[in-house]
Scaffold this active site. Structure first.
Site, PDB file in Angstrom:
ATOM      1  CG  HIS A 285       3.452   3.875   4.220  1.00 21.62           C
ATOM      2  ND1 HIS A 285       3.591   5.011   3.868  1.00 21.62           N
ATOM      3  CD2 HIS A 285       4.180   3.458   5.269  1.00 21.62           C
ATOM      4  CE1 HIS A 285       4.456   5.633   4.617  1.00 21.62           C
ATOM      5  NE2 HIS A 285       4.881   4.668   5.461  1.00 21.62           N
ATOM      6  CB  SER A 286       6.615   2.675   2.593  1.00 27.06           C
ATOM      7  OG  SER A 286       8.125   2.942   2.339  1.00 27.06           O
ATOM      8  CE1 TYR A 287      10.602  -3.519  -0.990  1.00 30.61           C
ATOM      9  CE2 TYR A 287       8.997  -4.845  -0.550  1.00 30.61           C
ATOM     10  CZ  TYR A 287      10.161  -4.724  -1.180  1.00 30.61           C
ATOM     11  OH  TYR A 287      10.837  -5.471  -1.980  1.00 30.61           O
TER      12      TYR A 287
ATOM     13  N   GLY B 158       3.478  -0.147  -1.555  1.00 32.79           N
ATOM     14  CA  GLY B 158       3.189   0.141  -2.825  1.00 32.79           C
ATOM     15  C   GLY B 158       3.970  -0.715  -3.827  1.00 32.79           C
TER      16      GLY B 158
END
Length: 416
Positions: free
Chosen positions: A292-294, A296
């Protein structure tokens, strides 16, 4: 709170009256007059009277909150959801209270990972000495021995820790939407081993001793005369900062220093370390990531550093509103091609779940997570992600490349 603002307003009037009586002074005289007036008031004491002590309970029971059968945080007496503005006009105090509750939530989720999900805590670094800073991850008993499937979970950056997607959701919504527990339980039911990363646990904070504080200001090879001038400027700057701090932070908090955890000093380092010491050593033929988010971005960095290993080991990657950028991270052509075939990014969008979302970047396909809220993307895309994994494994077993989702009109990219 209103009292000291009234005092400041009164001081301003005094200065203006002094200016009218004495003519228009220059800027230096104005500053001197204001400093003289303000110096007569003990702002430290004034603010401390207005702001309650920054002392909060260290248990949910102490806060008089608990999670009900639906996983919602509710007040023990009123049954109401958490209230941020517990005290009017005391935003800083309310924020500190919220942060204190957040730390309790983190420990509560750790407990759920062990008790409800039956995961074990594993210390990092694996060869840590007794006195060095340490971190940890969570793993299922069969994480390294499961011959078939392994699921790896990576959250975003910020205050969240292992097992969480978003602290705000845990506090204001429920445990299902805000934690990784539904993913872990679903994975266990479907025969996956599980590894939960902890990419934000990069250092520990320890209080600075007086000697360390002094050393940080004295450690210079500059000439004595230059250092004296510099010290004088620093003292004046500190004096002004302390003057302001009396308003902003009347209860001066302790000065701390950060001690970074060896080989785990950033989310990217952490992901590579866990890959090298655990994931790459696992028996699983099919490894799957949800990032998720960072998280990735951390996965893409892992792929850049361990491209061949990742390609040989990983079957599919589900990203949720990932903030990675293949250009800024300098991901090569072969990595971008692999991501287009084996990754899918569920992004925040007003479109229905799994609807194709156009992208300007030549990386993995993007589809709607069925929500416009960034922090909800992992929860809303939950059923689609496991379907994506199943299709990817079936396609691998039949030697046919999977379609990233059930969508039509797949985006075609041109190599630049």
């Amino acid at each position: 709170m209103h009292f000291y603002f009234n005092v400041l307003n009164l001081l301003t009037v005094w200065v203006m009256m002094a200016q009218l009586q004495q003519g228009v002074p220059d800027e230096k005289e104005k500053t001197t007059a204001l400093k003289d007036l303000l110096s007569r008031i003990d702002l430290d004491e004034l603010m401390k009277k207005d702001e309650p002590p920054l002392e909060f309970p260290d248990t949910l029971e102490g806060f008089e909150y608990s999670f009900n059968e639906k996983g919602q945080l509710r007040h023990a007496k009123t049954g109401e959801p958490f209230v941020f503005n517990y005290r009017e006009d005391l935003h800083r105090w309310n924020q500190k209270r919220y942060e204190a509750l957040g730390e309790i939530i983190t420990k509560h989720v750790y407990g759920l990972l062990e008790k409800e999900c039956h995961l074990k805590k594993v210390t990092l670094p694996v060869d840590a000495t007794e006195n060095e800073p340490k971190s940890f991850i969570f793993m299922s008993e069969d994480a390294l021995t499961n011959p078939d499937k392994l699921l790896v979970l990576i959250h975003g950056n910020g205050v969240v820790r292992a097992g969480q997607w978003a602290r705000r959701l845990i506090i204001n919504e429920d445990l299902d939407s805000g934690t990784q527990i539904p993913y872990i339980k679903k994975a266990t039911e479907e025969g996956y081993g599980v590894i939960v990363l902890n990419p934000n646990e990069n250092y520990i904070e320890v209080e600075k001793t007086k000697a360390q504080v002094q050393l940080s200001s004295d450690s210079s090879d500059e000439p004595a005369e230059k250092r004296e001038r510099k010290d004088k400027i620093q003292k004046e700057t500190k004096k002004r900062r302390d003057f302001y701090e009396k308003y902003r932070n009347p209860q001066k908090e302790k000065e701390t220093m950060q001690m970074y955890i060896r080989d785990n000093g950033s989310p990217e380092e952490h992901a590579i370390y866990v890959w090298d010491h655990f994931i790459s050593q696992s028996a699983a033929e099919n490894v799957f990531f949800v990032a998720h988010s960072y998280g990735g971005l951390a996965f893409v960095e892992l792929m850049i550093q361990r491209e061949t290993e990742v390609k040989n080991k990983v079957t599919a990657v589900a990203l949720t509103d990932s903030v990675h950028n293949v250009w800024h991270q300098e991901a090569g052509k072969t990595i971008r091609e692999w991501m287009r075939e084996n990754c899918c990014n569920w992004v925040s969008s007003s479109e229905p779940l799994d609807t194709s979302v156009e992208s300007m970047l030549p990386d993995c396909p993007r589809v709607s997570a069925g929500t416009e809220r960034h922090e909800l993307t992992s929860w809303k895309s939950f059923p689609s992600i496991f379907k994506f994994f199943s299709e990817a494994m079936e396609a691998k077993n039949s030697s046919v490349k999977p379609a990233p989702t059930r969508r039509s009109n797949r985006i075609k990219y041109e190599e630049l």
